[in-house]
Design a protein around this motif. Sequence first.
Motif, PDB file in Angstrom:
ATOM      1  N   MET A   1       0.921  -1.118  -0.067  1.00 40.04           N
ATOM      2  CA  MET A   1       0.120   0.060   0.093  1.00 40.04           C
ATOM      3  C   MET A   1       0.932   1.198  -0.304  1.00 40.04           C
ATOM      4  SD  MET A   1      -2.718   1.349   2.975  1.00 40.04           S
ATOM      5  CE  MET A   1      -3.002  -0.150   3.435  1.00 40.04           C
ATOM      6  N   ASN A   2       0.731   2.103  -0.825  1.00 37.85           N
ATOM      7  CA  ASN A   2       1.575   3.521  -0.801  1.00 37.85           C
ATOM      8  C   ASN A   2       0.801   4.392  -0.011  1.00 37.85           C
ATOM      9  OD1 ASN A   2       2.950   5.393  -1.697  1.00 37.85           O
ATOM     10  ND2 ASN A   2       1.879   6.015  -3.642  1.00 37.85           N
ATOM     11  N   ALA A   3       1.348   4.624   1.207  1.00 36.65           N
ATOM     12  CA  ALA A   3       0.959   5.325   2.087  1.00 36.65           C
ATOM     13  C   ALA A   3       0.749   6.970   1.735  1.00 36.65           C
ATOM     14  CB  ALA A   3       1.856   5.395   3.346  1.00 36.65           C
ATOM     15  N   ARG A   4      -0.437   7.578   2.134  1.00 36.56           N
ATOM     16  CA  ARG A   4      -0.754   8.958   1.855  1.00 36.56           C
ATOM     17  C   ARG A   4      -1.228   9.430   3.030  1.00 36.56           C
ATOM     18  NH1 ARG A   4      -4.487   9.256  -3.243  1.00 36.56           N
ATOM     19  NH2 ARG A   4      -4.615  11.226  -2.476  1.00 36.56           N
ATOM     20  N   ARG A   5      -1.047  10.850   3.347  1.00 36.91           N
ATOM     21  CA  ARG A   5      -1.713  11.367   4.595  1.00 36.91           C
ATOM     22  C   ARG A   5      -3.041  11.265   4.564  1.00 36.91           C
ATOM     23  NH1 ARG A   5       0.987  17.283   3.755  1.00 36.91           N
ATOM     24  NH2 ARG A   5      -0.987  17.549   3.897  1.00 36.91           N
ATOM     25  N   VAL A   6      -3.478  11.470   5.885  1.00 39.00           N
ATOM     26  CA  VAL A   6      -4.688  11.133   6.423  1.00 39.00           C
ATOM     27  C   VAL A   6      -5.036  12.310   7.384  1.00 39.00           C
ATOM     28  CG1 VAL A   6      -6.348   9.641   7.780  1.00 39.00           C
ATOM     29  CG2 VAL A   6      -4.505   8.409   6.233  1.00 39.00           C
ATOM     30  N   TYR A   7      -6.303  12.899   7.064  1.00 37.96           N
ATOM     31  CA  TYR A   7      -6.963  13.923   7.918  1.00 37.96           C
ATOM     32  C   TYR A   7      -7.296  13.403   9.154  1.00 37.96           C
ATOM     33  CZ  TYR A   7     -10.244  17.200   9.896  1.00 37.96           C
ATOM     34  OH  TYR A   7     -10.852  18.160  10.540  1.00 37.96           O
ATOM     35  N   VAL A   8      -6.681  14.301  10.228  1.00 38.38           N
ATOM     36  CA  VAL A   8      -7.211  13.588  11.795  1.00 38.38           C
ATOM     37  C   VAL A   8      -7.842  14.572  12.307  1.00 38.38           C
ATOM     38  CG1 VAL A   8      -5.428  11.704  11.871  1.00 38.38           C
ATOM     39  CG2 VAL A   8      -4.749  14.039  12.618  1.00 38.38           C
ATOM     40  N   ASP A  11      -5.373  21.484  11.632  1.00 34.88           N
ATOM     41  CA  ASP A  11      -4.102  21.453  10.617  1.00 34.88           C
ATOM     42  C   ASP A  11      -2.649  21.593  11.322  1.00 34.88           C
ATOM     43  OD1 ASP A  11      -5.559  22.049   8.403  1.00 34.88           O
ATOM     44  OD2 ASP A  11      -6.261  23.945   9.310  1.00 34.88           O
ATOM     45  N   ASP A  12      -2.657  20.672  12.592  1.00 26.64           N
ATOM     46  CA  ASP A  12      -1.462  20.475  13.160  1.00 26.64           C
ATOM     47  C   ASP A  12      -0.715  19.287  12.190  1.00 26.64           C
ATOM     48  OD1 ASP A  12       0.784  19.886  14.654  1.00 26.64           O
ATOM     49  OD2 ASP A  12      -0.423  19.452  16.455  1.00 26.64           O
ATOM     50  N   ASP A  13       0.124  19.758  11.403  1.00 29.03           N
ATOM     51  CA  ASP A  13       0.879  18.348  10.569  1.00 29.03           C
ATOM     52  C   ASP A  13       1.516  17.371  11.422  1.00 29.03           C
ATOM     53  OD1 ASP A  13      -0.034  20.045   8.195  1.00 29.03           O
ATOM     54  OD2 ASP A  13       2.153  21.069   8.089  1.00 29.03           O
ATOM     55  N   SER A  14       1.787  17.788  12.663  1.00 21.61           N
ATOM     56  CA  SER A  14       2.294  16.686  13.269  1.00 21.61           C
ATOM     57  C   SER A  14       1.477  15.671  13.763  1.00 21.61           C
ATOM     58  CB  SER A  14       2.962  17.263  14.701  1.00 21.61           C
ATOM     59  OG  SER A  14       2.028  17.907  15.666  1.00 21.61           O
ATOM     60  N   GLN A  15       0.017  15.664  13.519  1.00 18.06           N
ATOM     61  CA  GLN A  15      -1.050  15.000  13.896  1.00 18.06           C
ATOM     62  C   GLN A  15      -1.425  14.059  12.786  1.00 18.06           C
ATOM     63  OE1 GLN A  15      -4.594  16.500  15.939  1.00 18.06           O
ATOM     64  NE2 GLN A  15      -3.216  17.754  17.326  1.00 18.06           N
ATOM     65  N   GLU A  16      -1.046  14.307  11.568  1.00 17.75           N
ATOM     66  CA  GLU A  16      -1.220  13.650  10.365  1.00 17.75           C
ATOM     67  C   GLU A  16      -0.676  12.266  10.385  1.00 17.75           C
ATOM     68  OE1 GLU A  16      -0.074  15.799   6.894  1.00 17.75           O
ATOM     69  OE2 GLU A  16      -1.565  17.554   7.255  1.00 17.75           O
ATOM     70  N   GLN A  17      -1.620  11.356  10.000  1.00 16.63           N
ATOM     71  CA  GLN A  17      -1.275   9.924  10.074  1.00 16.63           C
ATOM     72  C   GLN A  17      -1.175   9.243   8.609  1.00 16.63           C
ATOM     73  OE1 GLN A  17      -4.198   7.994  12.278  1.00 16.63           O
ATOM     74  NE2 GLN A  17      -3.741   9.414  14.038  1.00 16.63           N
ATOM     75  N   THR A  18      -0.723   8.158   8.310  1.00 17.08           N
ATOM     76  CA  THR A  18      -0.911   7.394   7.180  1.00 17.08           C
ATOM     77  C   THR A  18      -1.870   6.386   7.050  1.00 17.08           C
ATOM     78  OG1 THR A  18       0.907   5.972   7.986  1.00 17.08           O
ATOM     79  CG2 THR A  18       1.601   7.998   6.510  1.00 17.08           C
ATOM     80  N   GLN A  19      -2.151   5.740   5.970  1.00 19.59           N
ATOM     81  CA  GLN A  19      -3.260   4.917   6.081  1.00 19.59           C
ATOM     82  C   GLN A  19      -2.848   3.634   6.795  1.00 19.59           C
ATOM     83  OE1 GLN A  19      -2.928   5.248   1.326  1.00 19.59           O
ATOM     84  NE2 GLN A  19      -4.913   4.434   1.645  1.00 19.59           N
ATOM     85  N   LYS A  20      -3.934   2.939   7.259  1.00 26.69           N
ATOM     86  CA  LYS A  20      -3.697   1.893   8.044  1.00 26.69           C
ATOM     87  C   LYS A  20      -4.456   0.847   7.352  1.00 26.69           C
ATOM     88  CE  LYS A  20      -3.951   4.132  12.464  1.00 26.69           C
ATOM     89  NZ  LYS A  20      -4.573   4.455  13.797  1.00 26.69           N
ATOM     90  N   SER A  21      -3.970  -0.436   7.329  1.00 28.05           N
ATOM     91  CA  SER A  21      -4.583  -1.588   6.936  1.00 28.05           C
ATOM     92  C   SER A  21      -5.838  -2.031   7.315  1.00 28.05           C
ATOM     93  CB  SER A  21      -3.299  -2.783   6.766  1.00 28.05           C
ATOM     94  OG  SER A  21      -3.907  -3.991   6.353  1.00 28.05           O
ATOM     95  N   GLY A  22      -6.810  -2.357   6.302  1.00 26.86           N
ATOM     96  CA  GLY A  22      -8.197  -2.623   6.723  1.00 26.86           C
ATOM     97  C   GLY A  22      -9.088  -1.442   7.082  1.00 26.86           C
TER      98      GLY A  22
END
Length: 87
Positions: A1-8, A11-22
């Motif tokens: 899986m090509n990880a992309r940024r996920v909205y959480v 707008d704190d960029d340090s909180q952005e996550q990547t995709q999780k399987s499932g």
Amino acid sequence: MNARRVYVGGDDDSQEQTQKSGHAYAKLSGGSLGGLLLDVTGWSPEEREEGALLITDKGLYGPGGRAFYAPGTADIDGPFLWHGDTP
């Protein structure tokens, strides 16, 4: 899986996550959050059709503002399109 940024939230960029399987994601298209993914895991078809008001400081109303994203036409599995900002 090509990880992309996920909205959480916010707008704190340090909180952005990547995709999780499932997990299920909708791509956000347009507006201040365009390009991010929104985790819609567990959302009912009705919730997906309704869309979401997402907190963003980068929108028209600055800190505390929200951007409205919802799927286009009848494709609830497609990208969530930006429909405008609100305070």
